[in-house]
Design an enzyme around this catalytic site. Structure first.
Site, PDB file in Angstrom:
ATOM      1  N   ASP A  64       0.740  -1.238  -0.135  1.00 18.26           N
ATOM      2  CA  ASP A  64      -0.020  -0.070  -0.187  1.00 18.26           C
ATOM      3  C   ASP A  64       0.897   1.203  -0.072  1.00 18.26           C
ATOM      4  OD1 ASP A  64       0.912   0.063   2.441  1.00 18.26           O
ATOM      5  OD2 ASP A  64      -0.659   0.261   3.692  1.00 18.26           O
TER       6      ASP A  64
ATOM      7  N   TYR B 164      10.607   4.595   1.974  1.00 22.21           N
ATOM      8  CA  TYR B 164      11.555   3.429   2.690  1.00 22.21           C
ATOM      9  C   TYR B 164      12.921   3.736   2.282  1.00 22.21           C
ATOM     10  CZ  TYR B 164       7.829   0.909   4.644  1.00 22.21           C
ATOM     11  OH  TYR B 164       6.710   0.288   5.528  1.00 22.21           O
TER      12      TYR B 164
HETATM   13  C1  G6P Z   1       3.532   0.634   5.084  1.00 19.55           C
HETATM   14  C2  G6P Z   1       3.852  -0.575   4.269  1.00 19.55           C
HETATM   15  C3  G6P Z   1       3.724  -1.955   4.832  1.00 19.55           C
HETATM   16  C4  G6P Z   1       4.086  -2.053   6.390  1.00 19.55           C
HETATM   17  C5  G6P Z   1       3.332  -0.793   7.266  1.00 19.55           C
HETATM   18  C6  G6P Z   1       3.903  -0.850   8.475  1.00 19.55           C
HETATM   19  O1  G6P Z   1       1.874   0.454   4.912  1.00 19.55           O
HETATM   20  O2  G6P Z   1       3.345  -0.652   3.069  1.00 19.55           O
HETATM   21  O3  G6P Z   1       4.121  -2.915   4.198  1.00 19.55           O
HETATM   22  O4  G6P Z   1       3.649  -3.105   7.038  1.00 19.55           O
HETATM   23  O5  G6P Z   1       3.694   0.343   6.478  1.00 19.55           O
HETATM   24  O6  G6P Z   1       3.096   0.281   9.271  1.00 19.55           O
HETATM   25  P1  G6P Z   1       2.873   0.275  10.812  1.00 19.55           P
HETATM   26  O7  G6P Z   1       2.119   1.190  11.210  1.00 19.55           O
HETATM   27  O8  G6P Z   1       2.790  -1.138  11.158  1.00 19.55           O
HETATM   28  O9  G6P Z   1       4.611   0.520  11.234  1.00 19.55           O
HETATM   29 MN    MN Z   2       4.490  -2.452   2.225  1.00 17.26          MN
END
Ligand code: G6P
Ligand code: MN
Length: 439
Positions: free
Chosen positions: A169, A264
């Protein structure tokens, strides 16, 4: 109407995904939703919340909750996968072990992502086999399970014919923010993008045929890539850790003022800054456990006691995107989405069989990647190194090879020396005793 199974039904993302399904029932009709999880206890807490979301919209959709793969997948047309092998306890280890050695601690980037990959590849393959055995012949697995790049490569190697589409996402969240900056809905953007999952660049952002990337770059160089509108519709990606992440696009663009980086890339291009600002005793896993997780579990509890469900989960691009992709697969809509797909020449100077993230037209037989051409030497080199790290990790998993795992860790840009790589790997072997194949 379709039978849809959600693997990882006990995830706190499940209610949001199901809500997204409910508002799109006219486009994606459903006969049944099944939740499947290996942690039945956790799933049984989330399930009543999900059932309430369904019943607010439909009385006719059948709802099944199970830990039995045969019940979960028999005759299913679609499987949405979002497994988190080892749950947040192991995410915490993925983040904290590298940090103890002064290296980035992150769930999908760096040693944490590699460790998570070693846990997830084989369970994901098992899921493919369940679906092959029980589900409809033409069933599609749409997979959000992380670390997506490594999982995609593992499945390609071990189950090349599985009907799995791996998605993330992050690009679409970035597009939502770009749309907000430009004042147009994200569906109106047509982007070019190349890279690997959590490791790529936007190169063009067309609105009605006009490239608005230069304008976006100027805006983002000043303000970062977070907008007020995004903050309101996506509390997850607008809490403090994420605000920092969106801001780090600025320094990257100051140094390399071409394209628009995936946020990222901060972990690979400025790891020292990241480590300096990470708290080795309280990482993102702790924030999520104390925040998103607690909040939903408390709401489930209150709903059980009072019959009133507090507002405790968000419905944003995360849910909307997976439904968009499923619609395009189901009805051969050939919509253009950013997905993870076998390269097949889309990025001319990366290996033909690499799992890359590029735009693709989503047909009922799967994604058809769009050609992005050759990428500059700088980007190609970064991508090749990351790809090698991820491919070696997959081979380490398949062959049970310590040497290849060590090479994977050593090649990762977040890891400064081979000594760091070995020390982290050895600690991780210990922490992952119950999950990793034997190396
Ligand atoms: C985004 C990335 C995901 C990941 C998430 C982590 O949505 O695309 O791959 O798992 O961030 O988010 P969080 O809120 O769990 O740190
Ligand atoms: Mn992701």
């Amino acid at each position: 109407p379709f039978i849809l199974s959600i693997a990882g039904g006990g995830s706190t993302y499940t209610p949001g995904i199901v809500k997204s399904l409910m508002v799109r029932l006219a486009d994606f009709p459903l006969a049944e939703i099944r939740l499947y999880d290996i942690d039945g206890e956790r799933q049984s807490v989330i399930a009543p919340v999900v059932e309430k979301v369904i019943r607010d919209h439909s009385q006719s959709i059948k709802f099944t909750v199970t830990t039995d793969p045969e019940v979960a997948f028999s005759g299913a047309h679609f499987v949405f996968a979002q497994m988190r092998v080892g749950q947040y306890k192991m995410r915490e280890q993925d983040e904290k072990i590298p940090l103890r050695h002064g290296v980035v601690g992150q769930e999908t980037c760096g040693p944490g992502g590699l460790a998570y990959g070693l846990r997830t590849i084989l369970p994901m393959v098992e899921l493919c086999d369940f679906v092959e055995r029980y589900a409809h012949q033409k069933a599609w697995i749409v997979n959000y399970s992380n670390p997506a790049a490594i999982v995609a490569e593992g499945v390609r190697r071990l189950r090349p014919n599985a009907r799995v589409l791996n998605i993330c996402d992050m690009p679409v969240a970035a597009m939502r923010n770009m749309g907000a900056i430009l004042g147009v809905d994200r569906h109106k953007l047509e982007v070019d993008y190349f890279g690997l999952n959590h490791f790529g660049w936007f190169t063009r952002v067309l609105v009605d045929g006009e490239d608005r990337l230069p304008e976006l770059r100027r805006h983002i160089a000043k303000f970062g890539l977070l907008t007020e509108d995004a903050a309101q519709t996506d509390p997850q990606h607008s809490d403090p850790s994420w605000v920092k992440t969106w801001r780090h696009i600025k320094p990257i663009m100051d140094h390399f003022p071409e394209f628009l980086p995936n946020p990222y890339l901060q972990y690979y291009l400025m790891p020292n800054d990241i480590v300096e600002h990470q708290n080795p005793d309280y990482t993102r896993a702790n924030e999520v456990m104390d925040g998103r997780e607690k909040k939903l579990f408390a709401a489930a509890d209150e709903y059980k006691k009072t019959g009133i469900l507090p507002d405790a989960f968000h419905v944003g691009v995360h849910g909307a995107f997976i439904v968009d992709v499923a619609c395009s697969l189901a009805f051969d809509l050939r919509q253009r989405h950013l997905v993870i797909v076998e390269n097949k020449g889309a990025i001319a100077n990366l290996p033909y069989d690499a799992m890359v993230e590029v735009p693709a037209y989503i047909t009922s037989e799967g994604p058809e990647p769009v050609r992005m051409g050759a990428v500059p030497l700088f980007h190609q080199t970064l991508l090749m190194q990351q790809l090698a790290s991820e491919q070696l990790l997959v081979e380490a998993t398949i062959e049970g090879s310590y040497e290849k795992a060590l090479q994977a860790f050593t090649l990762n840009r977040t890891v400064p020396t081979m000594q760091h790589a070995k020390a982290i790997l050895d600690d991780m072997i210990e922490a992952n005793r119950d999950y990793w194949p034997k190396l």
